[in-house]
Design an enzyme around this catalytic site. Structure first.
Site, mmCIF file in Angstrom:
data_model
loop_
_atom_site.group_PDB
_atom_site.id
_atom_site.type_symbol
_atom_site.label_atom_id
_atom_site.label_comp_id
_atom_site.label_asym_id
_atom_site.label_seq_id
_atom_site.Cartn_x
_atom_site.Cartn_y
_atom_site.Cartn_z
ATOM 1 N N HIS A 167 0.348 -1.122 -0.097
ATOM 2 C CA HIS A 167 -0.178 0.106 -0.306
ATOM 3 C C HIS A 167 0.799 1.476 -0.602
ATOM 4 O O HIS A 167 0.865 2.243 1.143
ATOM 5 C CB HIS A 167 -0.880 -0.478 0.901
ATOM 6 C CG HIS A 167 -2.159 -1.092 0.797
ATOM 7 N ND1 HIS A 167 -2.344 -2.263 2.299
ATOM 8 C CD2 HIS A 167 -2.167 -1.669 0.100
ATOM 9 C CE1 HIS A 167 -3.183 -2.848 2.366
ATOM 10 N NE2 HIS A 167 -3.452 -2.920 0.235
HETATM 11 C C1 LIG Z 1 -0.102 -8.064 -4.563
HETATM 12 C C2 LIG Z 1 -0.654 -6.473 -3.981
HETATM 13 C C3 LIG Z 1 -1.974 -7.348 -3.785
HETATM 14 C C4 LIG Z 1 -2.717 -6.089 -3.259
HETATM 15 N N1 LIG Z 1 -4.239 -6.295 -2.570
HETATM 16 C C5 LIG Z 1 -4.881 -5.420 -2.006
HETATM 17 C C6 LIG Z 1 -6.482 -5.312 -1.508
HETATM 18 O O1 LIG Z 1 -6.331 -7.196 -1.095
HETATM 19 N N2 LIG Z 1 -7.094 -4.609 -1.592
HETATM 20 C C7 LIG Z 1 -6.895 -3.547 -1.518
HETATM 21 O O2 LIG Z 1 -7.645 -1.973 -1.690
HETATM 22 N N3 LIG Z 1 -5.662 -3.544 -2.440
HETATM 23 C C8 LIG Z 1 -4.241 -4.303 -2.465
HETATM 24 N N4 LIG Z 1 -3.392 -3.587 -2.991
HETATM 25 C C9 LIG Z 1 -3.089 -2.283 -3.625
HETATM 26 C C10 LIG Z 1 -3.784 -1.334 -4.499
HETATM 27 O O3 LIG Z 1 -3.376 -2.839 -5.798
HETATM 28 C C11 LIG Z 1 -2.966 -0.488 -4.977
HETATM 29 O O4 LIG Z 1 -2.857 0.561 -4.333
HETATM 30 C C12 LIG Z 1 -3.607 0.542 -5.772
HETATM 31 O O5 LIG Z 1 -4.581 -0.839 -7.124
HETATM 32 C C13 LIG Z 1 -2.983 1.181 -6.189
HETATM 33 O O6 LIG Z 1 -3.306 2.009 -7.125
HETATM 34 P P1 LIG Z 1 -3.004 3.037 -8.429
HETATM 35 O O7 LIG Z 1 -3.728 3.262 -9.206
HETATM 36 O O8 LIG Z 1 -2.139 4.200 -7.572
HETATM 37 O O9 LIG Z 1 -1.424 2.457 -9.102
HETATM 38 P P2 LIG Z 1 -1.730 0.756 -9.983
HETATM 39 O O10 LIG Z 1 -2.923 0.614 -10.199
HETATM 40 O O11 LIG Z 1 -0.139 -0.147 -10.316
HETATM 41 O O12 LIG Z 1 -1.788 1.317 -11.395
HETATM 42 C C14 LIG Z 1 -1.207 1.970 -12.463
HETATM 43 C C15 LIG Z 1 -0.900 1.634 -14.122
HETATM 44 O O13 LIG Z 1 -0.533 2.477 -14.420
HETATM 45 C C16 LIG Z 1 -0.247 1.653 -15.370
HETATM 46 N N5 LIG Z 1 1.397 2.116 -16.540
HETATM 47 C C17 LIG Z 1 2.797 2.407 -15.311
HETATM 48 N N6 LIG Z 1 3.081 2.823 -15.938
HETATM 49 C C18 LIG Z 1 3.447 3.313 -17.089
HETATM 50 C C19 LIG Z 1 3.373 4.542 -18.364
HETATM 51 N N7 LIG Z 1 4.965 4.696 -18.235
HETATM 52 N N8 LIG Z 1 2.550 4.159 -19.259
HETATM 53 C C20 LIG Z 1 1.158 3.733 -18.781
HETATM 54 N N9 LIG Z 1 1.672 3.016 -17.877
HETATM 55 C C21 LIG Z 1 1.863 3.120 -17.104
HETATM 56 C C22 LIG Z 1 0.452 0.833 -14.829
HETATM 57 O O14 LIG Z 1 0.098 -0.569 -16.076
HETATM 58 C C23 LIG Z 1 -0.884 -0.035 -14.185
HETATM 59 O O15 LIG Z 1 -1.992 -0.191 -14.525
HETATM 60 C C24 LIG Z 1 -2.603 -4.985 -3.469
HETATM 61 C C25 LIG Z 1 -1.695 -4.142 -4.458
HETATM 62 C C26 LIG Z 1 -0.059 -4.986 -4.432
HETATM 63 C C27 LIG Z 1 0.277 -5.176 -5.144
#
Ligand SMILES: Cc1cc2nc3c(=O)[nH]c(=O)nc-3n(C[C@H](O)[C@H](O)[C@H](O)COP(=O)(O)OP(=O)(O)OC[C@H]3O[C@@H](n4cnc5c(N)ncnc54)[C@H](O)[C@@H]3O)c2cc1C
Length: 171
Positions: free
Chosen positions: A109
Site C-alpha cells: 500500500h
Molecule cells: C500484490 C498486491 C496485492 C494488493 N491487494 C490489495 C487488496 O487486497 N485490497 C486493496 O484495496 N488493495 C490492494 N493492493 C493495493 C492496490 O492494488 C494499490 O494500492 C492500487 O492498485 C493503487 O492504484 P494506482 O492507480 O495508484 O496504481 P496501479 O493500480 O498500480 O495502476 C498503475 C497503472 O499504471 C500503468 N503504468 C505504469 N507505468 C506506465 C507508463 N509509463 N505508461 C502507461 N501506463 C503505465 C500500470 O500498468 C498500471 O495499470 C494490493 C497491491 C498489490 C501489489
C-alpha cells in the site's frame, strides 16, 4: 504459509493449519523514490523504509504478541499445536523486529510520492493538478498525503470518480 524468502515465491505449509495475518494500517515510517539519472530507462532508487520509526517497531511487536494472545485463548488454543512463523523461538522485541524485517512482507500500500497538499512545494493541489505544469493531473495512490485506515483499492476508485468530475468541471 511459510515465511517468504527473498526472491522466492510464497511457499505453502505441508501440514494442515491455521493462518493469521495482521498488519499496521497507519504506519509512520516513510520511504522514498529517487530519480537516479535523466534518461527514462534509468531505474529509480526505491527505499521502502520499513518500520523505521520507534512507534512502528513497537506496534509491530504489539501486533505479534496480540495475535499470539488470540491464538492462545479459547476456543482457538485447543487447535494449535505449534507456531511455524515467526516461530516460538522468536520472543524478544528485537527478535520479533529482526525476523519481521528478514521474513515479513508488506501490504503493498505505497502512497505519497506525489503528495497532495496546500503548499507551493506540494506536488498536486486539492483538485489533483500538478503545480507548475498546466493541463496535468495525477490520479493514483501517489497523491495520498497520509495513509487511509484500510486498503487502497476502494479509495483509489473513489479518487478517480472525483477526478472525473474535476476534469469535466474544468473542461
Ligand atoms: C500484490 C498486491 C496485492 C494488493 N491487494 C490489495 C487488496 O487486497 N485490497 C486493496 O484495496 N488493495 C490492494 N493492493 C493495493 C492496490 O492494488 C494499490 O494500492 C492500487 O492498485 C493503487 O492504484 P494506482 O492507480 O495508484 O496504481 P496501479 O493500480 O498500480 O495502476 C498503475 C497503472 O499504471 C500503468 N503504468 C505504469 N507505468 C506506465 C507508463 N509509463 N505508461 C502507461 N501506463 C503505465 C500500470 O500498468 C498500471 O495499470 C494490493 C497491491 C498489490 C501489489
Amino acid at each position: 504459509m511459510l515465511p517468504p524468502q527473498p526472491g522466492q515465491a510464497i511457499r505453502v505449509e505441508r501440514e494442515p493449519g491455521l493462518i493469521g495475518i495482521a498488519y499496521m494500517l497507519r504506519p509512520s515510517s516513510e520511504g522514498g523514490v529517487r530519480i537516479t539519472a535523466s534518461g527514462p530507462d534509468a531505474l529509480p532508487d526505491i527505499d521502502p523504509g520499513y518500520i523505521a520509526t520507534y512507534r512502528d517497531r513497537a506496534t509491530s511487536v504489539d501486533i505479534v504478541r496480540a495475535v499470539r494472545r488470540l491464538f492462545a485463548a479459547r476456543p482457538l488454543e485447543k487447535w494449535i499445536e505449534h507456531e511455524t512463523a515467526p516461530g516460538g523461538g522468536v520472543q524478544t522485541s528485537q527478535e520479533i523486529i529482526d525476523t519481521g524485517l528478514r521474513t515479513g512482507s508488506a501490504g503493498y500500500h505505497a502512497i505519497g510520492t506525489a503528495a497532495m497538499g496546500p503548499n507551493d512545494d506540494d506536488v498536486v493541489d486539492s483538485r489533483l493538478r500538478v503545480r507548475g505544469v498546466s493541463g496535468l493531473r495525477v490520479v493514483d495512490a501517489s497523491v495520498l498525503p497520509i495513509m487511509v485506515s484500510g486498503n487502497l483499492h476502494g479509495p483509489v476508485l473513489a479518487m478517480a470518480w472525483r477526478a472525473a468530475d474535476f476534469i469535466l468541471d474544468d473542461a
